[in-house]
Design a protein around this motif. Sequence first.
Motif, PDB file in Angstrom:
ATOM      1  N   ARG A   1       0.836  -1.194   0.000  1.00 58.78           N
ATOM      2  CA  ARG A   1       0.000   0.000   0.000  1.00 58.78           C
ATOM      3  C   ARG A   1       0.874   1.247   0.000  1.00 58.78           C
ATOM      4  NH1 ARG A   1      -5.385  -0.386   0.335  1.00 58.78           N
ATOM      5  NH2 ARG A   1      -5.454   1.855   0.571  1.00 58.78           N
TER       6      ARG A   1
ATOM      7  N   LEU B   1      -2.790  -5.150  -5.294  1.00 58.68           N
ATOM      8  CA  LEU B   1      -3.456  -5.783  -4.155  1.00 58.68           C
ATOM      9  C   LEU B   1      -4.620  -6.651  -4.597  1.00 58.68           C
ATOM     10  CD1 LEU B   1      -3.591  -2.482  -2.061  1.00 58.68           C
ATOM     11  CD2 LEU B   1      -2.061  -4.406  -1.661  1.00 58.68           C
TER      12      LEU B   1
ATOM     13  N   THR C   1      -4.726  -9.391  -8.654  1.00 55.56           N
ATOM     14  CA  THR C   1      -4.483  -8.009  -8.220  1.00 55.56           C
ATOM     15  C   THR C   1      -5.221  -7.022  -9.111  1.00 55.56           C
ATOM     16  OG1 THR C   1      -2.490  -7.862  -9.575  1.00 55.56           O
ATOM     17  CG2 THR C   1      -2.217  -8.545  -7.285  1.00 55.56           C
TER      18      THR C   1
ATOM     19  N   TRP D   1      -7.758  -6.825  -4.503  1.00 56.73           N
ATOM     20  CA  TRP D   1      -9.062  -6.168  -4.327  1.00 56.73           C
ATOM     21  C   TRP D   1     -10.174  -7.154  -4.675  1.00 56.73           C
ATOM     22  CZ3 TRP D   1      -9.953  -1.694  -1.921  1.00 56.73           C
ATOM     23  CH2 TRP D   1      -8.896  -0.778  -1.794  1.00 56.73           C
TER      24      TRP D   1
ATOM     25  N   GLU E   1      -0.075  -0.370  -5.358  1.00 54.20           N
ATOM     26  CA  GLU E   1      -1.215  -1.173  -4.907  1.00 54.20           C
ATOM     27  C   GLU E   1      -0.875  -2.644  -5.154  1.00 54.20           C
ATOM     28  OE1 GLU E   1      -5.135  -0.006  -4.582  1.00 54.20           O
ATOM     29  OE2 GLU E   1      -4.928   1.775  -5.809  1.00 54.20           O
TER      30      GLU E   1
END
Length: 742
Positions: free
Chosen positions: A100, A344, A335, A346, A342
């Motif tokens: 992050r 990430l 991701t 999500w 990021e």
Amino acid sequence: MLSNSTWIKSPVNKAEACYEFYTDFTLCKPVARATLAVTAMGMYRAFINDSRVTNELYTPYWTEYTKRLQYQIYDVTELIQSENALNFICAEGWAVGYVRAGAEHRNHYADHISLIYALEIIFTDGTKAYINSDENTKVRTSHIVSSSIYHGEFVDKTALVEELGYALNDDSVHTHIIVQQGEKVTEQDIIYPRELIETPSGEKVIDFGQNLSGYVEVKICGKRGDKVIISHAEILDKYGNFYTDNLRSARQQNTYVLSGDGMEIFKPSFTWQGFRYIRLDSYPYEDIDLSSFRAIAVHSDIKRTGDFVCGHPKLNQLYHNIVWGQKSNFIDVPTDCPQRDERLGWTGDAQVFVRTAAINFDVERFFEKWLADLAAGQMPDGSVGWLVPDCNLQYRENVSSAWGDAATICPWEIYMAYGNKKILQNQFESMQKWVDYIRNTGDDEYLWQGGKQFGDWLAMDNEDGSYNGATPYDYISTAYYAYSTSLLIKSGNVLGYDMSEYVELYHNIVSAFQREFIKDDLPAAHTQTAYAIALYFNLCTDREKTAAELSKMIRDNGNKLTTGFVGTPYLLHALSDNGYADTAYDLLLQEQYPSWLYSVGRGATTMWEHWDGIKEDGSFWDKAMNSYNHYAYGAVYDWIFGVAAGIRPLDDGAGYKHCRIEPHPDKRIGFLKSSIETRRGHLSSYWYYTQTDIKFEFDIPADTIAEIILPDGRRECVLAGRYIYSTVDNTGGKTNEREQQN
Ligand code: BGC
């Protein structure tokens, strides 16, 4: 195998530094088999006698580390000699390094790298020996001086390797160690430079012609201390200069310092970049030989299963972009994007794309692991956060519909794609907890109000310009509540459970939704997304009227969409399922902004996060949220496959055991062919226009029942084989040919 080993750590701990843990040992007897088990909080690369034990990248991968950490096992028999060196180079990875945005986002799971390993040696005489991690392992610094997933790697072949002494026992790791569940990540494609560019501002830039996730390998012969510094970017700005503002805080820069020892090859070990272009910030020669550079795309080692080609070049490029969007973002975890700070998991992005993902590639194992992390990270109240794995407890409190609904949507889609009940068995409890969470949250059992919602993320119908779209949060949340409950019921039915309680709940949610959000038989929120999800989730009181109004809304808007993450995946389905395939095609083939083909027209090689990532005047959308490699809108391939080609597994035929093939040809495309390697074999649908006819060819695999429905209304149920049909174009019903080749 790790039960007799101790977790160890370096006696020195510097941010972003890489350490080498090593031990030497001598064997006096011939070896029958040697097996290495290893994992780390951080990332590791294992070597025996200077050879890598595996071609895998980023081990031990990313899980919900507080609950589960994978270990890997390798057969290393071939690498063992009588004198041996066992080495592990370790980096911070996800566990310790930046995850992050912002400097404060380090050390989510640990404040230092920890390692544990065991090498089991079985001699030919049947006796065994073990080399276990403990305080006899030594530690030194490495030529990989520092490494960070976002910021890049610094490799200095001239750096002094400093002995740091013996490793320390480390009792800080408290998690459950599990054998590797997910796919490996490996190097996958090689891409050679397309062009060397000298930008208007004088930068030396290499264009690889494809946006990708991976890194650049450099082959170079130079002097000791010479430096190669490479920055990475997805695009050039409208003046042709290297553009990195959309990377936010991620530096994406690799630095190599040469030893001067002949030809050297550099690439990073513990990071990857999202890029199409590189800038040579430092290079020892004026002349740049492009053959010294190649880009290596990395992703999870998932098998390609889908294929597509049609007579519309821009649609073919769109498909290419969808596949590359998936490749770039399936690096162990699904991701959002591979470039900015990021990368990430999500949950919303994953659920939007999962069906398409499972057409393009075999992602069963990939999602099995990720969904196990989703369940592991689920809170006791059943809530599912924005991210899986979640790197920061603070985000666990944040729950949004369409994101948390990944808990029900992903297992169901994986089941439908592969027909394996295991995923439903594994996830059922988590699915149920998710639905129960929604039921228990807020004041009304049958509505979902509140939460930290993203809404119709990045939709363009919000006049205040915010990211969240104009469709009201409670509308979206309650609609998803109904959808998730319906998937829970279907899953429970597959598993033979009594779902009557949830059937009742479902009816109550639908009634509450209709009472609250439907006025005069139309969704009260007058947005494309509100209409699309009411239709797709079966929440309308008057389907015909709603579909007609949705189609009209799009026509009135010049055949253009306004939807974001929530509405876009369902928009074309909502139209074609209700007799408006023509409007759906007009949206698909729309080339003006905003549309899927707009980015293709602007030279995209992957999917953009935003419809207006590059605006018509060449300027960019807000740099804070502007990725050029975000797979979510690539979910449109599910419509191309499922409606244009017409291949759809039916609810009672998961894994394509029972499917419908109902193609929707469109003359503007000329021909279209979609195929998938299902678990039962090759399944494809192909149509093409001749002067007078539309021809169809379908391949049906073994042990599959397919219901073929032609545009002229003819229906037929067929088994394995090739089926060829012909209908006269535009006559609306005259069938003049049918052939079967088994
Ligand atoms: C990500 C998205 C994600 C979103 C949440 C963004 O920063 O890139 O794809 O779903 O945040 O709304």
